[in-house]
Scaffold this motif. Structure first.
Motif, PDB file in Angstrom:
ATOM      1  N   GLU A  30      27.545 -41.972 -32.983  1.00 10.18           N
ATOM      2  CA  GLU A  30      27.618 -41.083 -31.821  1.00 10.18           C
ATOM      3  C   GLU A  30      28.278 -39.758 -32.197  1.00 10.18           C
ATOM      4  O   GLU A  30      27.839 -38.692 -31.768  1.00 10.18           O
ATOM      5  CB  GLU A  30      28.384 -41.757 -30.686  1.00 10.18           C
ATOM      6  N   ALA A  31      29.334 -39.825 -33.041  1.00 11.66           N
ATOM      7  CA  ALA A  31      30.004 -38.594 -33.482  1.00 11.66           C
ATOM      8  C   ALA A  31      29.051 -37.751 -34.329  1.00 11.66           C
ATOM      9  O   ALA A  31      28.977 -36.523 -34.174  1.00 11.66           O
ATOM     10  CB  ALA A  31      31.273 -38.928 -34.271  1.00 11.66           C
ATOM     11  N   GLU A  32      28.299 -38.410 -35.233  1.00 12.95           N
ATOM     12  CA  GLU A  32      27.336 -37.680 -36.058  1.00 12.95           C
ATOM     13  C   GLU A  32      26.241 -37.069 -35.194  1.00 12.95           C
ATOM     14  O   GLU A  32      25.805 -35.935 -35.434  1.00 12.95           O
ATOM     15  CB  GLU A  32      26.714 -38.615 -37.101  1.00 12.95           C
ATOM     16  N   LEU A  33      25.803 -37.801 -34.192  1.00 13.53           N
ATOM     17  CA  LEU A  33      24.782 -37.292 -33.280  1.00 13.53           C
ATOM     18  C   LEU A  33      25.306 -36.066 -32.526  1.00 13.53           C
ATOM     19  O   LEU A  33      24.588 -35.075 -32.357  1.00 13.53           O
ATOM     20  CB  LEU A  33      24.351 -38.386 -32.298  1.00 13.53           C
ATOM     21  N   GLN A  34      26.556 -36.117 -32.098  1.00 10.03           N
ATOM     22  CA  GLN A  34      27.141 -34.977 -31.394  1.00 10.03           C
ATOM     23  C   GLN A  34      27.235 -33.762 -32.318  1.00 10.03           C
ATOM     24  O   GLN A  34      26.894 -32.644 -31.924  1.00 10.03           O
ATOM     25  CB  GLN A  34      28.525 -35.341 -30.860  1.00 10.03           C
ATOM     26  N   ARG A  35      27.678 -33.987 -33.585  1.00  9.81           N
ATOM     27  CA  ARG A  35      27.750 -32.884 -34.544  1.00  9.81           C
ATOM     28  C   ARG A  35      26.361 -32.299 -34.801  1.00  9.81           C
ATOM     29  O   ARG A  35      26.194 -31.085 -34.860  1.00  9.81           O
ATOM     30  CB  ARG A  35      28.373 -33.353 -35.861  1.00  9.81           C
ATOM     31  N   ALA A  36      25.370 -33.183 -34.944  1.00  9.46           N
ATOM     32  CA  ALA A  36      24.003 -32.708 -35.173  1.00  9.46           C
ATOM     33  C   ALA A  36      23.504 -31.908 -33.973  1.00  9.46           C
ATOM     34  O   ALA A  36      22.829 -30.889 -34.132  1.00  9.46           O
ATOM     35  CB  ALA A  36      23.074 -33.891 -35.448  1.00  9.46           C
ATOM     36  N   GLY A  37      23.853 -32.347 -32.760  1.00 11.27           N
ATOM     37  CA  GLY A  37      23.464 -31.602 -31.559  1.00 11.27           C
ATOM     38  C   GLY A  37      24.099 -30.224 -31.530  1.00 11.27           C
ATOM     39  O   GLY A  37      23.450 -29.237 -31.169  1.00 11.27           O
ATOM     40  N   GLU A  38      25.386 -30.153 -31.909  1.00 11.06           N
ATOM     41  CA  GLU A  38      26.064 -28.855 -31.939  1.00 11.06           C
ATOM     42  C   GLU A  38      25.444 -27.935 -32.989  1.00 11.06           C
ATOM     43  O   GLU A  38      25.240 -26.745 -32.739  1.00 11.06           O
ATOM     44  CB  GLU A  38      27.557 -29.058 -32.224  1.00 11.06           C
ATOM     45  N   GLU A  39      25.140 -28.502 -34.183  1.00 11.07           N
ATOM     46  CA  GLU A  39      24.494 -27.701 -35.219  1.00 11.07           C
ATOM     47  C   GLU A  39      23.126 -27.228 -34.754  1.00 11.07           C
ATOM     48  O   GLU A  39      22.731 -26.083 -35.018  1.00 11.07           O
ATOM     49  CB  GLU A  39      24.357 -28.512 -36.515  1.00 11.07           C
ATOM     50  N   ASP A  40      22.394 -28.108 -34.066  1.00 12.14           N
ATOM     51  CA  ASP A  40      21.077 -27.743 -33.565  1.00 12.14           C
ATOM     52  C   ASP A  40      21.193 -26.589 -32.565  1.00 12.14           C
ATOM     53  O   ASP A  40      20.401 -25.645 -32.604  1.00 12.14           O
ATOM     54  CB  ASP A  40      20.406 -28.956 -32.911  1.00 12.14           C
ATOM     55  N   ALA A  41      22.184 -26.670 -31.672  1.00 11.61           N
ATOM     56  CA  ALA A  41      22.374 -25.592 -30.696  1.00 11.61           C
ATOM     57  C   ALA A  41      22.711 -24.279 -31.403  1.00 11.61           C
ATOM     58  O   ALA A  41      22.185 -23.215 -31.044  1.00 11.61           O
ATOM     59  CB  ALA A  41      23.486 -25.965 -29.708  1.00 11.61           C
ATOM     60  N   THR A  42      23.555 -24.344 -32.432  1.00 11.60           N
ATOM     61  CA  THR A  42      23.905 -23.146 -33.197  1.00 11.60           C
ATOM     62  C   THR A  42      22.675 -22.564 -33.887  1.00 11.60           C
ATOM     63  O   THR A  42      22.438 -21.349 -33.850  1.00 11.60           O
ATOM     64  CB  THR A  42      24.989 -23.476 -34.249  1.00 11.60           C
ATOM     65  N   LEU A  43      21.892 -23.458 -34.506  1.00 16.69           N
ATOM     66  CA  LEU A  43      20.689 -22.994 -35.200  1.00 16.69           C
ATOM     67  C   LEU A  43      19.666 -22.423 -34.218  1.00 16.69           C
ATOM     68  O   LEU A  43      18.990 -21.432 -34.520  1.00 16.69           O
ATOM     69  CB  LEU A  43      20.071 -24.145 -36.003  1.00 16.69           C
ATOM     70  N   GLN A  44      19.559 -23.029 -33.034  1.00 14.01           N
ATOM     71  CA  GLN A  44      18.630 -22.511 -32.026  1.00 14.01           C
ATOM     72  C   GLN A  44      19.062 -21.106 -31.593  1.00 14.01           C
ATOM     73  O   GLN A  44      18.221 -20.214 -31.444  1.00 14.01           O
ATOM     74  CB  GLN A  44      18.579 -23.455 -30.809  1.00 14.01           C
ATOM     75  N   ALA A  45      20.369 -20.921 -31.385  1.00 18.57           N
ATOM     76  CA  ALA A  45      20.869 -19.595 -30.997  1.00 18.57           C
ATOM     77  C   ALA A  45      20.602 -18.584 -32.107  1.00 18.57           C
ATOM     78  O   ALA A  45      20.167 -17.449 -31.844  1.00 18.57           O
ATOM     79  CB  ALA A  45      22.363 -19.670 -30.682  1.00 18.57           C
ATOM     80  N   ARG A  46      20.857 -18.985 -33.355  1.00 21.14           N
ATOM     81  CA  ARG A  46      20.614 -18.090 -34.501  1.00 21.14           C
ATOM     82  C   ARG A  46      19.127 -17.765 -34.620  1.00 21.14           C
ATOM     83  O   ARG A  46      18.754 -16.623 -34.891  1.00 21.14           O
ATOM     84  CB  ARG A  46      21.135 -18.755 -35.784  1.00 21.14           C
ATOM     85  N   LEU A  47      18.274 -18.780 -34.412  1.00 17.85           N
ATOM     86  CA  LEU A  47      16.823 -18.568 -34.470  1.00 17.85           C
ATOM     87  C   LEU A  47      16.387 -17.588 -33.383  1.00 17.85           C
ATOM     88  O   LEU A  47      15.576 -16.689 -33.635  1.00 17.85           O
ATOM     89  CB  LEU A  47      16.089 -19.902 -34.313  1.00 17.85           C
ATOM     90  N   HIS A  48      16.952 -17.746 -32.186  1.00 20.28           N
ATOM     91  CA  HIS A  48      16.611 -16.824 -31.102  1.00 20.28           C
ATOM     92  C   HIS A  48      17.040 -15.398 -31.459  1.00 20.28           C
ATOM     93  O   HIS A  48      16.286 -14.442 -31.249  1.00 20.28           O
ATOM     94  CB  HIS A  48      17.290 -17.277 -29.800  1.00 20.28           C
ATOM     95  N   GLN A  49      18.242 -15.278 -32.010  1.00 22.67           N
ATOM     96  CA  GLN A  49      18.750 -13.956 -32.405  1.00 22.67           C
ATOM     97  C   GLN A  49      17.856 -13.345 -33.483  1.00 22.67           C
ATOM     98  O   GLN A  49      17.487 -12.167 -33.403  1.00 22.67           O
ATOM     99  CB  GLN A  49      20.188 -14.082 -32.915  1.00 22.67           C
ATOM    100  N   LEU A  50      17.484 -14.147 -34.499  1.00 21.00           N
ATOM    101  CA  LEU A  50      16.633 -13.639 -35.573  1.00 21.00           C
ATOM    102  C   LEU A  50      15.246 -13.284 -35.056  1.00 21.00           C
ATOM    103  O   LEU A  50      14.644 -12.293 -35.490  1.00 21.00           O
ATOM    104  CB  LEU A  50      16.531 -14.672 -36.708  1.00 21.00           C
ATOM    105  N   SER A  51      14.732 -14.073 -34.103  1.00 21.30           N
ATOM    106  CA  SER A  51      13.430 -13.759 -33.509  1.00 21.30           C
ATOM    107  C   SER A  51      13.491 -12.432 -32.773  1.00 21.30           C
ATOM    108  O   SER A  51      12.558 -11.623 -32.857  1.00 21.30           O
ATOM    109  CB  SER A  51      13.007 -14.871 -32.546  1.00 21.30           C
ATOM    110  N   GLN A  52      14.593 -12.202 -32.057  1.00 22.46           N
ATOM    111  CA  GLN A  52      14.759 -10.930 -31.350  1.00 22.46           C
ATOM    112  C   GLN A  52      14.846  -9.778 -32.341  1.00 22.46           C
ATOM    113  O   GLN A  52      14.228  -8.723 -32.138  1.00 22.46           O
ATOM    114  CB  GLN A  52      16.016 -10.970 -30.465  1.00 22.46           C
ATOM    115  N   GLU A  53      15.610  -9.972 -33.438  1.00 24.17           N
ATOM    116  CA  GLU A  53      15.721  -8.924 -34.453  1.00 24.17           C
ATOM    117  C   GLU A  53      14.361  -8.645 -35.092  1.00 24.17           C
ATOM    118  O   GLU A  53      14.007  -7.491 -35.350  1.00 24.17           O
ATOM    119  CB  GLU A  53      16.729  -9.336 -35.526  1.00 24.17           C
ATOM    120  N   LEU A  54      13.590  -9.725 -35.340  1.00 18.25           N
ATOM    121  CA  LEU A  54      12.255  -9.556 -35.912  1.00 18.25           C
ATOM    122  C   LEU A  54      11.358  -8.767 -34.960  1.00 18.25           C
ATOM    123  O   LEU A  54      10.628  -7.870 -35.386  1.00 18.25           O
ATOM    124  CB  LEU A  54      11.635 -10.930 -36.216  1.00 18.25           C
TER     125      LEU A  54
END
Length: 197
Positions: free
Chosen positions: A84-108
């Motif tokens: 469950e802890a690993e799943l939570q960490r993976a969810g947080e990383e996924d949210a961070t990566l999604q935000a970064r992807l959105h930012q990079l898409s906007q920059e692109l």
């Protein structure tokens, strides 16, 4: 229960025998019967002890099995908590990566728009220069032929440098536009030109 009744019966028989002083035959018979009853009682006791040992062994096996099951449950709960802890960490990383992807898409997208704007401006400049460059090239070539000055285009900004090919000798030109006025520079360069055609 039957064994205790038999003991009681034998004991009463012995008491009556002692009390009345009966014959020895009856006494031997009762003693033999007493021995049989004691043997049966001992056999029953041995059987009960054996069943008790078996029951205790079974209880010990069941208790050990229960302890093993509890240990497996605790281990499973710890593994579940870790997952469950690993799943939570993976969810947080996924949210961070999604935000970064959105930012990079906007920059692109911004870069694509900038590229389109630069392409548009470049086309406009190309359209403008196709008209003005030939005339600018003509003027530059004409001035070079008239002035006979070969310009050094790789000199530092603010410096005017070149070689004037005069009638008899080539003469270097080196002027600092930061120290000299534009009027002076223009007059000096035109003074080099031979006006006697």
């Amino acid at each position: 229960m039957a064994a205790f009744r038999d003991i009681e019966e034998v004991s009463q028989g012995l008491l009556s025998l002692l009390g009345t002083n009966h014959a020895q035959a009856q006494q031997r018979r009762l003693l033999g019967r007493h021995e049989q009853i004691l043997e049966r009682l001992l056999e029953m006791q041995d059987g009960a002890e054996q069943r008790l040992r078996e029951t205790l062994a079974a209880e010990e096996t069941v208790a050990q099995s229960l302890l093993d099951s509890e240990q497996c449950v605790h281990q499973g709960a710890a593994e579940l908590q870790q997952l469950e802890a690993e799943l939570q960490r993976a969810g947080e990383e996924d949210a961070t990566l999604q935000a970064r992807l959105h930012q990079l898409s906007q920059e692109l997208q911004d870069l694509r728009e900038l590229e389109a704007e630069l392409d548009r401006q470049e086309r406009e400049v190309d359209e403008d220069t196709t008209v003005t460059i030939p005339s600018a090239v003509y003027v530059a070539q004409l001035y070079r032929r008239v002035s006979k000055i070969e310009w050094d285009y790789e000199c530092e900004p603010g410096t005017i440098r070149g070689i004037h090919h005069g009638p008899s000798v080539a003469q270097p030109v080196h002027l600092d536009s930061a120290q000299l006025s534009k009027q002076f520079i223009s007059d000096y360069l035109w003074s080099l030109v031979d006006t006697e055609w």
